[in-house]
Design a protein around this motif. Structure first.
Motif, short mmCIF file in Angstrom:
data_model
loop_
_atom_site.label_atom_id
_atom_site.label_comp_id
_atom_site.label_asym_id
_atom_site.label_seq_id
_atom_site.Cartn_x
_atom_site.Cartn_y
_atom_site.Cartn_z
N ASP A 382 -16.27 -2.37 5.35
CA ASP A 382 -16.43 -2.88 4.00
C ASP A 382 -15.16 -2.78 3.17
OD1 ASP A 382 -19.06 -3.47 4.55
OD2 ASP A 382 -19.87 -1.67 3.63
N GLN A 383 -14.17 -2.00 3.64
CA GLN A 383 -12.95 -1.85 2.85
C GLN A 383 -11.68 -2.17 3.64
OE1 GLN A 383 -13.94 2.67 2.74
NE2 GLN A 383 -11.93 2.51 1.83
N LEU A 384 -11.84 -2.75 4.82
CA LEU A 384 -10.68 -3.16 5.62
C LEU A 384 -10.59 -4.67 5.63
CD1 LEU A 384 -11.10 -0.71 8.66
CD2 LEU A 384 -9.74 -0.39 6.58
N PHE A 385 -9.41 -5.20 5.25
CA PHE A 385 -9.31 -6.66 5.10
C PHE A 385 -7.93 -7.20 5.45
CE2 PHE A 385 -8.68 -4.46 1.09
CZ PHE A 385 -7.41 -4.87 0.72
N GLU A 386 -6.95 -6.33 5.67
CA GLU A 386 -5.59 -6.80 5.95
C GLU A 386 -5.42 -7.22 7.41
OE1 GLU A 386 -2.95 -7.75 4.79
OE2 GLU A 386 -2.63 -7.01 2.76
N ARG A 387 -4.25 -7.80 7.72
CA ARG A 387 -4.01 -8.36 9.05
C ARG A 387 -3.51 -7.33 10.07
NH1 ARG A 387 -1.52 -12.28 5.84
NH2 ARG A 387 0.55 -11.72 6.57
N THR A 388 -2.92 -6.25 9.60
CA THR A 388 -2.46 -5.20 10.51
C THR A 388 -2.82 -3.84 9.94
OG1 THR A 388 -0.27 -4.84 9.53
CG2 THR A 388 -0.47 -6.63 11.16
N VAL A 389 -2.80 -2.85 10.81
CA VAL A 389 -3.10 -1.48 10.41
C VAL A 389 -2.10 -0.99 9.36
CG1 VAL A 389 -3.05 0.91 11.24
CG2 VAL A 389 -4.32 -0.84 12.51
N LEU A 390 -0.80 -1.27 9.58
CA LEU A 390 0.21 -0.82 8.62
C LEU A 390 0.04 -1.49 7.27
CD1 LEU A 390 2.69 0.89 8.05
CD2 LEU A 390 4.13 -0.97 8.92
N ARG A 391 -0.19 -2.79 7.26
CA ARG A 391 -0.40 -3.50 5.99
C ARG A 391 -1.63 -2.96 5.26
NH1 ARG A 391 1.89 -8.82 5.24
NH2 ARG A 391 -0.02 -9.38 4.15
N GLU A 392 -2.64 -2.59 6.03
CA GLU A 392 -3.85 -2.03 5.42
C GLU A 392 -3.53 -0.72 4.70
OE1 GLU A 392 -7.25 -2.77 4.22
OE2 GLU A 392 -7.29 -3.63 6.22
N ALA A 393 -2.81 0.16 5.39
CA ALA A 393 -2.50 1.46 4.80
C ALA A 393 -1.54 1.34 3.63
CB ALA A 393 -1.91 2.39 5.86
N ALA A 394 -0.69 0.31 3.66
CA ALA A 394 0.33 0.14 2.60
C ALA A 394 -0.17 -0.68 1.42
CB ALA A 394 1.57 -0.52 3.19
N PHE A 395 -1.38 -1.25 1.53
CA PHE A 395 -1.86 -2.15 0.49
C PHE A 395 -1.91 -1.43 -0.87
CE2 PHE A 395 -5.12 -4.18 -2.10
CZ PHE A 395 -4.72 -5.50 -2.04
N GLY A 396 -1.26 -2.02 -1.86
CA GLY A 396 -1.27 -1.49 -3.22
C GLY A 396 -0.28 -0.38 -3.49
N LEU A 397 0.41 0.11 -2.44
CA LEU A 397 1.32 1.24 -2.65
C LEU A 397 2.60 0.82 -3.36
CD1 LEU A 397 1.04 3.26 0.69
CD2 LEU A 397 -0.24 3.53 -1.45
N ARG A 398 3.02 -0.43 -3.21
CA ARG A 398 4.24 -0.86 -3.90
C ARG A 398 4.09 -0.74 -5.40
NH1 ARG A 398 6.82 -6.22 -0.86
NH2 ARG A 398 7.17 -5.22 1.17
N GLN A 399 2.91 -1.12 -5.89
CA GLN A 399 2.69 -1.05 -7.34
C GLN A 399 2.67 0.39 -7.84
OE1 GLN A 399 1.13 -2.86 -5.15
NE2 GLN A 399 0.51 -4.89 -5.93
N LEU A 400 2.21 1.31 -6.97
CA LEU A 400 2.10 2.71 -7.39
C LEU A 400 3.40 3.50 -7.20
CD1 LEU A 400 -1.42 3.61 -5.92
CD2 LEU A 400 -0.86 3.25 -8.31
N PHE A 401 4.12 3.23 -6.07
CA PHE A 401 5.25 4.08 -5.72
C PHE A 401 6.56 3.34 -5.51
CE2 PHE A 401 1.36 6.08 -3.95
CZ PHE A 401 1.34 7.22 -4.73
N GLY A 402 6.53 2.00 -5.58
CA GLY A 402 7.73 1.23 -5.36
C GLY A 402 7.88 0.81 -3.92
N LYS A 403 8.64 -0.25 -3.70
CA LYS A 403 8.78 -0.85 -2.37
C LYS A 403 9.39 0.12 -1.37
CE LYS A 403 10.87 -4.81 -0.01
NZ LYS A 403 11.68 -6.06 -0.18
N ALA A 404 10.37 0.91 -1.80
CA ALA A 404 11.08 1.78 -0.87
C ALA A 404 10.16 2.84 -0.26
CB ALA A 404 12.24 2.46 -1.59
N ASP A 405 9.22 3.34 -1.05
CA ASP A 405 8.37 4.43 -0.56
C ASP A 405 7.07 3.96 0.07
OD1 ASP A 405 10.18 6.27 -1.41
OD2 ASP A 405 9.14 6.77 -3.28
N ALA A 406 6.70 2.70 -0.15
CA ALA A 406 5.37 2.24 0.25
C ALA A 406 5.10 2.41 1.74
CB ALA A 406 5.17 0.78 -0.17
N GLU A 407 6.00 1.88 2.58
CA GLU A 407 5.75 1.96 4.03
C GLU A 407 5.87 3.39 4.55
OE1 GLU A 407 7.68 -0.74 6.61
OE2 GLU A 407 6.65 -2.50 5.80
#
Length: 511
Positions: A382-407
């Motif tokens: 019900d809460q998984l929707f991205e195309r890859t495992v990494l994209r799923e875990a990183a979803f929304g992190l850029r807005q919270l922590f910035g691009k450099a730290d997201a991945e």
């Protein structure tokens, strides 16, 4: 040859490889089921148990789902498969009349087009043109055997996870199959529900049904089996009686849970952890919260305009402080998932207030609250929707922590729950159910919320998965995260939580 010695179902799997994969998901495996027998297939997450169960039940068909080399024999009729286009084809409708399967994801068993539990139970019989009087008797009998008698008028979409599992089992047994394959049948069930399903299994075996139990736990029900098969890495590593295999190295290596084994390598969050709980303001508070759903009923042409409400929460007062881990248990259908959904505003109380980090969330958008409250759903899909495992875990992190730290944060969260770098490029749907649960946990851990709300986080996890869960939760609490977990696993709760609360009849009490 007597019925007790006749083989009702036999499978030999030289190799089964899903389309698009280079390595077999299952290989060098064999299983025989006789009428009235209980057979347990034990293994850890990703061991191939579900793949074997779906092959036995005709849910994975050669040439359609993947390449199969081996054979299936049902009541003396043998089909040989060579991974070639001219291989025989299983008729799933005919096969399902003889072999019923309840998947680990109980909701996948249901039609989703029936309005009530009674109609869902009757769905398969309707398709087989069962006379109405016989069908009604079968529905009542099956409901009584699975603890659903009081839920026959309910919409299946309103059922709890444990109630859904009982319904899925009922849909499988109502047509009285010769073979029943159950994948984690006791998951999400309270003690009463587990006892009822166990009693049903015994009754079915006594009446001549061959039952195959797929489980990551060598629990009491598995202990009643006449034969154990241990799967590890997609192949059989041991086979024999429970007495022969209990305590074996193969069972240990596979990650199978056995009674009395430690549930977490991190150990209990006991006295040293208690000192880390902040004595100050609560991270989450519920102040005299009340909530009710509209009363469901059978569909009819003149439904009442304002159906009476079923009160689920009654004047609930609850607080959890930073660094504290609280477990919430209670019977199926008590409203535990409903309680968690109030934490981030997915549900709004009809009375009272919810406060996160000292502020009321009344009127605050769910997306805003989600930055502070991470919710792990009971059903990870019900809460998984991205195309890859990494994209799923990183979803929304850029807005919270910035691009450099997201991945980097995403990869750290995946590592924390035991998902290897090799899984990063996979689609979440390619993961096993247990790994999907760990991925969903990683998505909420990566955000480092003030409150972590976990709905049945232990379901489907083997010993290795529980160890990773325990370490991840303990590490989050050590950082000051307040953790609330809903679970029926009291053994795990006692090892991992500072406090255990029970939700029943709309109220919380400490146990």
């Amino acid at each position: 040859m007597t019925a007790a010695t006749r083989t009702a179902l036999r499978a030999r799997v030289d190799a089964f490889t899903f389309h698009g994969e280079s390595h077999p998901a299952l290989r060098d495996a064999a299983l025989s089921v006789t009428p009235g027998s209980l057979t347990a297939v034990l293994g850890g997450s990703g061991s191939g148990k579900s793949t074997l169960g779906k092959l036995l039940a005709g849910w994975l068909r050669a040439g359609h789902a993947g390449q199969f080399r081996g054979s299936l024999e049902l009541d003396g009729t043998r089909l040989d498969f060579h991974g070639a286009p001219e291989d025989p084809r299983i008729n799933p409708a005919e096969w399902s009349r003889r072999v019923a399967f309840v998947p680990q994801d109980a909701a996948a068993m249901l039609s989703t087009v029936r309005a009530t539990v009674a109609e869902e139970l009757a769905f398969g019989l309707e398709n087989r043109a069962t006379p109405r009087a016989d069908m009604l008797r079968a529905v009542e009998r099956t409901a009584a055997r699975t603890g659903l008698s009081g839920l026959l008028d309910r919409d299946p979409a309103t059922l709890s996870g444990g109630e859904l599992r009982r319904l899925a089992v009922g849909c499988a047994v109502i047509a009285e199959p010769d073979i029943l394959v159950l994948d984690e049948p006791l998951a999400s069930l309270d003690a009463a529900g587990a006892a009822q399903i166990a009693a049903l299994v015994r009754s079915l075996c006594g009446n001549g049904t061959g039952v195959v139990l797929l489980s990551q736990a060598a629990d009491r029900l598995a202990g009643e089996a006449t034969h154990w098969t241990v799967l590890d890495g997609g192949t059989v590593t041991a086979a024999g009686t429970p007495a022969q295999l209990t305590g074996s190295a193969e069972l240990e290596h596979a990650g199978v849970l056995v009674p009395g084994s430690p549930v977490s390598a991190a150990g209990p969050v006991a006295a040293p952890g208690l000192s880390a709980v902040s004595p100050g303001a609560a991270a989450l508070e519920l102040c005299r919260v009340g909530f009710g759903y509209g009363r469901p009923s059978r569909r009819r042409p003149d439904p009442p305009p304002d159906p009476p409400s079923i009160q689920v929460l009654r004047d609930v007062d609850f607080a959890v402080r930073p660094g504290e881990i609280v477990a919430v248990t209670g019977p199926n259908g008590a409203g535990k998932s409903t309680l968690l959904r109030h934490f981030n505003g997915l549900l709004r109380p009809s009375a009272g207030d919810v406060r996160v980090c000292g502020r009321s969330i009344a009127g605050v958008p769910v997306g805003t609250v989600a930055a502070s409250v991470g919710l792990l759903f009971q059903h990870p899909r019900d809460q998984l929707f991205e195309r890859t495992v990494l994209r799923e875990a990183a979803f929304g992190l850029r807005q919270l922590f910035g691009k450099a730290d997201a991945e980097d944060r995403a990869r750290a969260a995946l590592a924390a729950v035991g998902l290897p770098a090799a899984a990063e490029a996979l689609h979440p749907a390619e993961l096993s159910s247990s790994r999907q649960r760990l991925l969903a946990l990683a998505t909420v851990l990566a955000r480092e919320p003030a409150v972590l709300a976990l709905d049945e986080p232990t379901v489907g996890l083997d010993r290795h998965g529980l160890e990773r869960l325990g370490k991840a939760v303990a590490a989050a609490a050590a950082r000051g995260t307040a953790v609330v977990m809903v679970t029926h696993d009291l053994h795990y709760a006692r090892a991992a939580a500072h406090r255990i609360l029970e939700l029943d009849a709309g109220s919380l009490r400490e146990i």
